[in-house]
Design an enzyme around this catalytic site. Structure first.
Site, PDB file in Angstrom:
ATOM      1  N   GLY A  54       0.839  -1.254  -0.043  1.00  0.00           N
ATOM      2  CA  GLY A  54       0.034  -0.170   0.031  1.00  0.00           C
ATOM      3  C   GLY A  54       0.916   1.306  -0.071  1.00  0.00           C
ATOM      4  O   GLY A  54       2.064   1.025   0.183  1.00  0.00           O
ATOM      5  N   ASP A  60       0.218   7.959  17.692  1.00  0.00           N
ATOM      6  CA  ASP A  60      -0.589   7.637  16.513  1.00  0.00           C
ATOM      7  C   ASP A  60      -1.037   6.191  16.743  1.00  0.00           C
ATOM      8  O   ASP A  60      -1.231   5.394  15.866  1.00  0.00           O
ATOM      9  CB  ASP A  60       0.043   7.571  15.369  1.00  0.00           C
TER      10      ASP A  60
END
Length: 719
Positions: free
Chosen positions: A430, A550
């Protein structure tokens, strides 16, 4: 005769009226007193269906009924009129609701005193009156209720002393009196009797005197003991060290003095627990206790008999330090020379003209023998797709190119040449603003994940290397391991372990076009524990105290045995160095979950702590604590915290944390909150509740009220 008929007619009218009114059962009549206590405008708006013609009040707004033993009719067990901005007083008639269990009037404008008669409702176990304008002292009959478990009177104007009668509330689990006007000293003898108390918050009042030493006998306490922003003085009692190790202290904003004790649970506290107490000293504050004799011994200080009585170093200590410095410099110099010489030999550097390297590489190696050179990429090397040739996805050519640079294997046991990496079988997993990720299968059959960061950052080589080396030093069974990196002016690569089973997000909800796997409760609990261990390591045990910033379920990767791995730590910093701008589209180091294309309407990242959503805010470890709390809620409920705000369906939950908090506040059945696939595992109910409590502590709105990550991990391990 006519007069008698008139009297009889009047009697009939009165009788019919009385029969009509008193057709409502006794619980309904008591509730009408609450309707009449509310100002007319609010009553018209919110009590339109409170009709005295009804037989029971069980269909009225905010009323819950159930059949109880010994009664043929349903009885009122719950009143919930929260957040309606009602202006009223609390009528004493509510005390006649003998089956009432839960009273929730928070977030209104109720004023006046809490009536003592309210506690005649002997079945009450939860009372939520926070966020009103109530005044006066705590009622004398408060603890006459045998099963009282939750009292939340915060955010009012209640005053007076904390009465010793609280020791009679022996079933109490939560006592929250924050942000009121309580004052005076807290008497001894209350807390040893509250063996079931799990939460105590008396912050932002006007209490003074010493903190009771017997507060340390609250053996069931968890989360945060919040005594902040009062006027407590004197020394911190050592008895607080007897509290469970998982308890976090919040003693900020008081007048405490002296040295912080170092026993028991004090050892697990951070400096924020003791801030704004100017006379406190000792660890973990960076304020030494100047009058402590131990300080004088530690630093070799002696009294100077000269003018001014100044303190100085003993002459012998000065000589010893000088000799030690000289020896240290010599040893370091010898080590550096030896390491550089060995590195030069291992690379085939020969400054006499013969060696494995040639040309410019040979010259640079001899000139800078301590710079690492391990191989150079071929320009425009083709990366073949594991799925049958071509680029591997997304229209990308699948090429990784670069000029002369440094290829460094951080892990000594991880040896291969860069050419082997570039010519290996690979496909694109990706791509996003966080770079392109490839799965690369080396010649020995070992798969690795390779992230291409971008082409910028050529002026920040030292900064890049320092950052990636710090990440590479991290070694923990629940943290993705960075194995090597490549740096060149026009290419930056990170090589890490490949984690084969995707992310927690895909395991819970499935990848695009695939069904999710059904994770049992035992697997989910182990994932929660492992992820917490990994994150606690990043916070506490690594040489550098990392902030992930995150944390989310797509950054927690799973292997084939569902062991979790925290990934993507430090990545935003590296992206900043290389000049790329990270996006919120996800992705990670070392995983199989594809990068998502930028959606038409970007999802709200509700993993982020409230303070993290402020532009320009600097990341803190408490951000991570909040985020792992959201992940825990996600594991428990099976619901995604990231919901598109443009969705029009009524079933969407815009704030998963707020939804769960509301459920607990209103004591909703556990089946309404937990993932339906877990409902069959009835033996896990206590464990599920335990994880819910940890998650709610992590997602407190005030970052200082959240526990440390180490505490979160320890609490989960006990479940």
């Amino acid at each position: 005769m006519l007069l008698q008929k008139l009297h009889f007619s009047a009697f009939l009218v009165v009788l019919i009226f009385c029969l009509r009114v008193f057709s409502l059962n006794p619980d309904g009549l008591s509730l009408l007193s609450l309707k009449s206590a509310v100002d007319a405008a609010s009553a018209a708006a919110f009590f339109s269906d409170w009709n005295e013609d009804d037989a029971t009040p069980c269909r009225w707004t905010g009323i819950t009924c159930t059949n109880v033993s010994g009664s043929d009719d349903p009885r009122v067990v719950g009143i919930s009129l929260a957040g309606r901005n009602l202006r009223a007083y609390i009528p004493s008639e509510l005390g006649s609701l003998i089956h009432l269990r839960r009273l929730n009037l928070h977030g209104n404008n109720f004023n006046g005193a809490i009536p003592d008669q309210l506690f005649n409702a002997s079945s009450l176990h939860s009372i939520f009156l926070y966020g009103n304008n109530l005044s006066g002292s705590l009622p004398p009959s408060l603890c006459s209720i045998p099963r009282l478990r939750i009292l939340d009177f915060s955010n009012n104007s209640l005053s007076g002393q904390l009465p010793k009668l609280l020791q009679n509330c022996r079933q109490l689990r939560r006592l929250i009196l924050a942000r009121n006007k309580f004052s005076g000293q807290i008497p001894l003898g209350i807390f040893p009797e509250l063996a079931n108390l799990e939460q105590l918050d008396i912050s932002e009042n006007e209490f003074n005197g010493s903190i009771p030493n017997d507060m340390g006998e609250l053996k069931s306490l968890s989360g945060t003991l919040n005594l902040s922003y009062n006027h407590f003085g004197g020394k911190i009692p050592k008895g607080l060290g007897d509290l469970p190790l998982t308890v976090s202290f919040d003693l900020r904003g008081n007048d405490l003095s002296g040295q912080i004790p170092q026993t028991g649970s004090f050892s697990s506290q951070g400096p924020t627990a003791f801030l704004d107490n100017p006379s406190l000293c000792g660890f973990p504050l960076q304020r030494s206790c100047k009058n402590s004799s131990s300080d004088s011994v530690e630093y070799g200080l002696v009294e100077n008999d000269g003018v001014g009585g100044r303190k100085g170093l003993r002459p012998g200590m000065i000589v010893l330090i000088s000799v030690a410095d000289a020896v240290g410099v010599a040893v370091v110099g010898l080590v550096v020379i030896y390491v550089c010489w060995k590195r030069k030999d291992s690379r085939g550097c020969s400054c006499t003209g013969k060696g494995k390297l040639g040309g410019n590489e040979h010259a640079r190696c001899c000139a800078f023998p301590c710079i690492v050179f391990g191989g150079f990429p071929s320009n425009d090397s083709e990366v073949e797709s594991e799925k049958g040739g071509g680029s591997g996805g997304g229209g990308d050519s699948g090429r990784m190119s670069g000029g002369v640079g440094d290829f460094v294997a951080i892990d000594k046991g991880f040896t291969f040449e860069l050419d082997e990496l570039l010519r290996a079988s690979a496909y694109v997993l990706g791509k996003s603003g966080l770079g392109i990720v490839y799965k690369v299968v080396l010649g020995n059959g070992v798969p690795v994940a390779v992230r291409r960061l971008g082409e910028g950052g050529e002026q920040r080589y030292k900064e890049f290397v320092a950052e990636v080396q710090a990440i590479g030093r991290l070694k923990h069974p629940n943290v993705v391991k960075l194995r090597a990196y490549y740096w060149a002016p026009d290419e930056k690569l990170l090589i890490s372990d490949f984690i084969p089973n995707g992310s927690l997000a895909s395991a819970l909800r499935g990848k695009a076009g695939q069904q999710s796997s059904s994770l049992s409760w035992s697997i989910r609990l182990e994932i929660a524990k492992g992820a917490a261990r990994g994150l606690a390591y990043l916070h506490e045990c690594s040489q550098r105290k990392f902030v992930h910033a995150d944390v989310k379920s797509s950054n927690i990767l799973l292997d084939n045995d569902y062991q979790p791995y925290v990934s993507d730590f430090g990545l935003n910093r590296l992206i900043t160095i290389t000049g790329n701008k990270p996006t919120s589209s996800g992705g990670f180091i070392g995983g199989t979950f594809p990068y998502l294309k930028a959606p038409q309407s970007e999802k709200v990242n509700t993993y982020r702590a409230p303070e993290a959503r402020i532009p320009g805010a600097q990341p803190t470890q408490k951000w991570d604590v909040y985020s792992i709390g959201v992940v825990l809620i996600e594991l428990l409920t099976g619901k995604s915290p990231e919901i598109s705000p443009t969705s029009s369906t009524s079933t969407d939950i815009l704030d998963l944390v707020r939804w769960v908090r509301k459920g607990f506040e209103e004591e909703s059945p556990l089946s309404d909150l937990v993932d339906p696939s877990l409902l069959q595992e009835v033996e896990a109910k206590k464990e599920v509740l335990g994880v819910f409590h940890v998650a709610l502590a992590c997602t407190e709105g005030d970052p200082d009220a959240r526990p440390q990550m180490k505490t979160v991990s320890e609490n989960l391990e006990k479940i």
